[in-house]
Design a protein around this motif. Structure first.
Motif, PDB file in Angstrom:
ATOM      1  N   GLU A  60       0.801  -1.223   0.000  1.00  0.00           N
ATOM      2  CA  GLU A  60       0.000   0.000   0.000  1.00  0.00           C
ATOM      3  C   GLU A  60       0.838   1.281   0.000  1.00  0.00           C
ATOM      4  O   GLU A  60       0.293   2.366   0.166  1.00  0.00           O
ATOM      5  CB  GLU A  60      -0.936   0.011   1.225  1.00  0.00           C
ATOM      6  CG  GLU A  60      -1.924  -1.143   1.259  1.00  0.00           C
ATOM      7  CD  GLU A  60      -2.761  -1.214  -0.020  1.00  0.00           C
ATOM      8  OE1 GLU A  60      -3.199  -0.149  -0.507  1.00  0.00           O
ATOM      9  OE2 GLU A  60      -2.964  -2.330  -0.524  1.00  0.00           O
ATOM     10  N   GLU A 212       8.414   3.827   6.755  1.00  0.00           N
ATOM     11  CA  GLU A 212       7.639   2.707   6.225  1.00  0.00           C
ATOM     12  C   GLU A 212       8.068   1.392   6.876  1.00  0.00           C
ATOM     13  O   GLU A 212       7.231   0.527   7.140  1.00  0.00           O
ATOM     14  CB  GLU A 212       7.784   2.642   4.710  1.00  0.00           C
ATOM     15  CG  GLU A 212       7.040   3.774   4.000  1.00  0.00           C
ATOM     16  CD  GLU A 212       7.219   3.745   2.494  1.00  0.00           C
ATOM     17  OE1 GLU A 212       7.876   2.810   1.990  1.00  0.00           O
ATOM     18  OE2 GLU A 212       6.715   4.658   1.828  1.00  0.00           O
ATOM     19  N   LEU A 215       6.589   1.448  10.305  1.00  0.00           N
ATOM     20  CA  LEU A 215       5.158   1.153  10.209  1.00  0.00           C
ATOM     21  C   LEU A 215       4.925  -0.347  10.072  1.00  0.00           C
ATOM     22  O   LEU A 215       4.054  -0.923  10.751  1.00  0.00           O
ATOM     23  CB  LEU A 215       4.565   1.898   9.007  1.00  0.00           C
ATOM     24  CG  LEU A 215       3.071   1.735   8.763  1.00  0.00           C
ATOM     25  CD1 LEU A 215       2.262   2.324   9.914  1.00  0.00           C
ATOM     26  CD2 LEU A 215       2.669   2.399   7.452  1.00  0.00           C
ATOM     27  N   GLN A 219       3.023  -2.722  12.837  1.00  0.00           N
ATOM     28  CA  GLN A 219       1.883  -3.577  12.498  1.00  0.00           C
ATOM     29  C   GLN A 219       2.130  -5.006  12.980  1.00  0.00           C
ATOM     30  O   GLN A 219       1.217  -5.656  13.523  1.00  0.00           O
ATOM     31  CB  GLN A 219       1.654  -3.546  10.976  1.00  0.00           C
ATOM     32  CG  GLN A 219       1.097  -2.219  10.471  1.00  0.00           C
ATOM     33  CD  GLN A 219       1.172  -2.095   8.954  1.00  0.00           C
ATOM     34  OE1 GLN A 219       2.006  -2.737   8.308  1.00  0.00           O
ATOM     35  NE2 GLN A 219       0.321  -1.265   8.382  1.00  0.00           N
ATOM     36  N   GLU A 283       0.772  11.301   5.682  1.00  0.00           N
ATOM     37  CA  GLU A 283      -0.100  10.123   5.772  1.00  0.00           C
ATOM     38  C   GLU A 283       0.589   8.988   6.535  1.00  0.00           C
ATOM     39  O   GLU A 283      -0.036   8.320   7.369  1.00  0.00           O
ATOM     40  CB  GLU A 283      -0.495   9.653   4.376  1.00  0.00           C
ATOM     41  CG  GLU A 283      -1.460   8.484   4.381  1.00  0.00           C
ATOM     42  CD  GLU A 283      -1.958   8.128   2.999  1.00  0.00           C
ATOM     43  OE1 GLU A 283      -1.098   7.887   2.131  1.00  0.00           O
ATOM     44  OE2 GLU A 283      -3.178   8.109   2.790  1.00  0.00           O
ATOM     45  N   THR A 284       1.879   8.772   6.271  1.00  0.00           N
ATOM     46  CA  THR A 284       2.610   7.717   6.975  1.00  0.00           C
ATOM     47  C   THR A 284       2.720   8.030   8.461  1.00  0.00           C
ATOM     48  O   THR A 284       2.551   7.149   9.318  1.00  0.00           O
ATOM     49  CB  THR A 284       4.009   7.532   6.368  1.00  0.00           C
ATOM     50  OG1 THR A 284       3.881   7.232   4.974  1.00  0.00           O
ATOM     51  CG2 THR A 284       4.756   6.402   7.052  1.00  0.00           C
ATOM     52  N   GLU A 286       0.646   9.789  10.209  1.00  0.00           N
ATOM     53  CA  GLU A 286      -0.680   9.603  10.808  1.00  0.00           C
ATOM     54  C   GLU A 286      -0.970   8.122  11.025  1.00  0.00           C
ATOM     55  O   GLU A 286      -1.536   7.734  12.052  1.00  0.00           O
ATOM     56  CB  GLU A 286      -1.741  10.246   9.922  1.00  0.00           C
ATOM     57  CG  GLU A 286      -1.694  11.779   9.937  1.00  0.00           C
ATOM     58  CD  GLU A 286      -2.673  12.402   8.971  1.00  0.00           C
ATOM     59  OE1 GLU A 286      -3.250  11.658   8.141  1.00  0.00           O
ATOM     60  OE2 GLU A 286      -2.859  13.627   9.019  1.00  0.00           O
ATOM     61  N   GLN A 287      -0.564   7.277  10.073  1.00  0.00           N
ATOM     62  CA  GLN A 287      -0.759   5.836  10.240  1.00  0.00           C
ATOM     63  C   GLN A 287       0.033   5.320  11.437  1.00  0.00           C
ATOM     64  O   GLN A 287      -0.471   4.493  12.213  1.00  0.00           O
ATOM     65  CB  GLN A 287      -0.321   5.104   8.966  1.00  0.00           C
ATOM     66  CG  GLN A 287      -1.254   5.289   7.781  1.00  0.00           C
ATOM     67  CD  GLN A 287      -0.706   4.603   6.540  1.00  0.00           C
ATOM     68  OE1 GLN A 287       0.440   4.820   6.133  1.00  0.00           O
ATOM     69  NE2 GLN A 287      -1.505   3.745   5.942  1.00  0.00           N
ATOM     70  N   LEU A 288       1.254   5.810  11.589  1.00  0.00           N
ATOM     71  CA  LEU A 288       2.068   5.404  12.732  1.00  0.00           C
ATOM     72  C   LEU A 288       1.401   5.784  14.050  1.00  0.00           C
ATOM     73  O   LEU A 288       1.314   4.975  14.981  1.00  0.00           O
ATOM     74  CB  LEU A 288       3.453   6.057  12.633  1.00  0.00           C
ATOM     75  CG  LEU A 288       4.436   5.420  11.648  1.00  0.00           C
ATOM     76  CD1 LEU A 288       5.564   6.390  11.308  1.00  0.00           C
ATOM     77  CD2 LEU A 288       5.016   4.130  12.238  1.00  0.00           C
ATOM     78  N   ASP A 290      -1.761   6.365  14.608  1.00  0.00           N
ATOM     79  CA  ASP A 290      -2.979   5.576  14.795  1.00  0.00           C
ATOM     80  C   ASP A 290      -2.657   4.206  15.392  1.00  0.00           C
ATOM     81  O   ASP A 290      -3.366   3.720  16.289  1.00  0.00           O
ATOM     82  CB  ASP A 290      -3.710   5.391  13.457  1.00  0.00           C
ATOM     83  CG  ASP A 290      -4.435   6.649  13.016  1.00  0.00           C
ATOM     84  OD1 ASP A 290      -4.607   7.571  13.848  1.00  0.00           O
ATOM     85  OD2 ASP A 290      -4.815   6.733  11.832  1.00  0.00           O
ATOM     86  N   LEU A 291      -1.595   3.576  14.893  1.00  0.00           N
ATOM     87  CA  LEU A 291      -1.211   2.269  15.425  1.00  0.00           C
ATOM     88  C   LEU A 291      -0.719   2.379  16.863  1.00  0.00           C
ATOM     89  O   LEU A 291      -1.028   1.522  17.711  1.00  0.00           O
ATOM     90  CB  LEU A 291      -0.131   1.645  14.551  1.00  0.00           C
ATOM     91  CG  LEU A 291      -0.559   1.219  13.146  1.00  0.00           C
ATOM     92  CD1 LEU A 291       0.629   0.654  12.382  1.00  0.00           C
ATOM     93  CD2 LEU A 291      -1.688   0.194  13.193  1.00  0.00           C
ATOM     94  N   ARG A 294      -3.720   2.658  18.994  1.00  0.00           N
ATOM     95  CA  ARG A 294      -4.407   1.371  19.141  1.00  0.00           C
ATOM     96  C   ARG A 294      -3.735   0.491  20.185  1.00  0.00           C
ATOM     97  O   ARG A 294      -4.385  -0.301  20.875  1.00  0.00           O
ATOM     98  CB  ARG A 294      -4.444   0.639  17.794  1.00  0.00           C
ATOM     99  CG  ARG A 294      -5.567   1.096  16.859  1.00  0.00           C
ATOM    100  CD  ARG A 294      -5.457   0.410  15.517  1.00  0.00           C
ATOM    101  NE  ARG A 294      -5.314  -1.049  15.646  1.00  0.00           N
ATOM    102  CZ  ARG A 294      -4.963  -1.844  14.636  1.00  0.00           C
ATOM    103  NH1 ARG A 294      -4.694  -1.307  13.450  1.00  0.00           N
ATOM    104  NH2 ARG A 294      -4.872  -3.147  14.819  1.00  0.00           N
TER     105      ARG A 294
END
Length: 477
Positions: A60, A212, A215, A219, A283-284, A286-288, A290-291, A294
């Motif tokens: 992705e 990346e 990230l 995950q 965006e990357t 923000e994904q980091l 978010d994880l 979580r």
């Protein structure tokens, strides 16, 4: 000695232009040249096929640029090898339109590049250039080439373009680690077995590649995987500076301004502008986050550690087989040791020095840091006895600024090279590419009649684009 000697008579072909290396930049050169009648261009690539950063081809991962930054569009939007032509040929125009995202995935962009290759008979894979010399008598460059099938051949060319890309670099602090304990991000996906076997993985360095990889590790951690750390010497996990006026530093206007500056000034600017080409996409980041958020709802997960402002000064392997990093906290000056099982080096790339140029020792002009001396038209300074020209792609960060690695400037650079090779303006180069004016008011701006009437004394640096004669409209950049 500029005239080569031939021990063996090799099969030889003669061409107007030979390009060495087939990454996106020289592939773009071949794409633009494919519509020029009468130009004999050959592109030689040592690999058996085109692969674009395969060690970081996460499913992705997005291209950090618009689809307009393809091989040809920013010079010739009607070209048959544009990204939109690729989508039409693949019958994906409407899905792409409805998706409403200007940034393709990297996997899709690689597929586009491979589609373009399939339409360019000028590109030859499995051709390793072993040496290149200047033949004074023939006034041609002679390239000795080894094909994948073992056959050797010779190519003669009036001009040459070198686009062999960059190679992974490691800081001295990590270079002594054994390969079993060290992975460069460029090989990350090729070493997944080692990554997944490690109980603790530490990413050293920043940038998009480091983010990346972090990230991916995060995950895995959320799914019950190993502990991970991310250490970077930057003062923060800094985002890519993608603001509109900052992006004007990737336009031909800024390239022209930058090239005219003294080298000491250019080196300082490149170092200061690192966030433009080494930052992390929003965006990357923000994904980091978010994880990480979580993880607050989970329990029993292995540890996750993020530290910025940390310099790794030395590395060793302990008696138990762990990697021990000696680190310095840059704000406080304090030192500490960090223990991990595997290090992933997100430490970037350096200009690759072509071994095949050894026969031209003394004929190619290098600066004191071993970099090409590159003219504005991307040709290299050569000794006077060399009548041909060597052009370079993606080896001009020090001479042309932060636009050098940017896919969006590649069509402009390639059009400039082709115009120089052909001795005429086959491709109309854009004149208005930035609203900003760089440097002192100069003659180019004053001649348009709408620049300020500031009077100045002292040497002028060429400004950006000419001042517009009417209300400017925004251009794609």
């Amino acid at each position: 000695m500029t005239t080569p000697t031939n021990d063996v008579c090799l099969p030889e072909t003669e061409h107007d232009l030979v390009a060495v290396g087939c990454g996106p930049f020289n592939l773009g050169l071949a794409a633009l040249a494919s519509t020029v009648e009468g130009l004999d261009l050959v592109v030689l690539e040592s690999r058996p096929e085109l692969r674009w950063h395969p060690g970081l081809m996460f499913d992705e991962a997005l291209l950090q640029l618009s689809f307009l930054a393809d091989l040809v569009t920013l010079v010739d939007p009607t070209h048959p090898l544009s990204f939109l032509a690729y989508l039409r040929d693949k019958d994906r125009l409407y899905p792409f339109y409805i998706r409403e995202r200007f940034h393709p995935t990297r996997r899709e962009y690689e597929d586009y590049l491979r589609w373009a290759v399939s339409r360019l008979p000028s590109v030859r894979f499995g051709h390793q250039v072993e040496s290149m010399a200047w033949d004074t008598g023939r006034q041609r460059f002679l390239l000795k080439v080894l094909r994948a099938d073992g056959q050797r051949l010779s190519l003669a060319a009036r001009d040459v373009v070198i686009g062999i890309g960059t190679e992974p670099t490691l800081p001295g602090a990590l270079a002594s680690l054994p390969s079993s304990r060290l992975v460069h991000t460029g090989s990350f996906l090729h070493r997944l077995e080692d990554v997944e076997a490690a109980r603790h993985v530490t990413v050293v360095g920043s940038g998009q590649s480091g983010a990346e990889v972090a990230l991916h590790l995060l995950q895995r951690n959320l799914a019950g995987g190993s502990a991970m750390s991310w250490l970077t010497r930057t003062v923060s996990f800094a985002p890519l500076d993608y603001t509109k006026l900052t992006l004007e530093m990737t336009t031909p206007a800024y390239v022209r301004y930058f090239h005219a500056l003294p080298q000491v000034t250019k080196d300082r600017l490149v170092a200061e502008q690192w966030r433009h080409y080494k930052g992390i996409s929003t965006e990357t980041l923000e994904q980091l986050h978010d994880l990480l958020y979580r993880r607050e709802l989970e329990s029993g997960l292995a540890d996750v550690e993020l530290r910025c402002g940390v310099a790794v000064e030395a590395a060793s392997v302990s008696g138990s087989g762990d990697v021990v990093l000696r680190c310095r906290h840059l704000d406080t000056g304090g030192t500490f040791e960090h223990t991990t099982a595997l290090v992933v080096a997100a430490t970037g790339y350096k200009q690759r020095t072509p071994g095949f140029l050894r026969p031209m020792d003394g004929l190619v002009r290098w600066d004191e840091q071993g970099r090409y001396q590159v003219r504005l038209d991307y040709s290299v300074e050569l000794a006077p006895e060399v009548g041909g020209r060597i052009f370079v792609t993606h080896a001009d960060l020090h001479s042309h600024g932060v636009a050098a690695p940017d896919l969006g400037v590649s069509p402009f650079r390639n059009a400039t090279i082709l115009n120089a090779v052909l001795g005429r303006e086959v491709f109309a180069l854009p004149r208005r590419t930035a609203f900003s004016r760089f440097g002192l008011p100069g003659d180019a701006a004053m001649s348009q009649g709408d620049a300020p009437t500031t009077r100045f004394v002292g040497p002028a640096v060429t400004s950006g684009d000419p001042a517009p004669t009417r209300t400017p409209r925004r251009e794609a950049s």
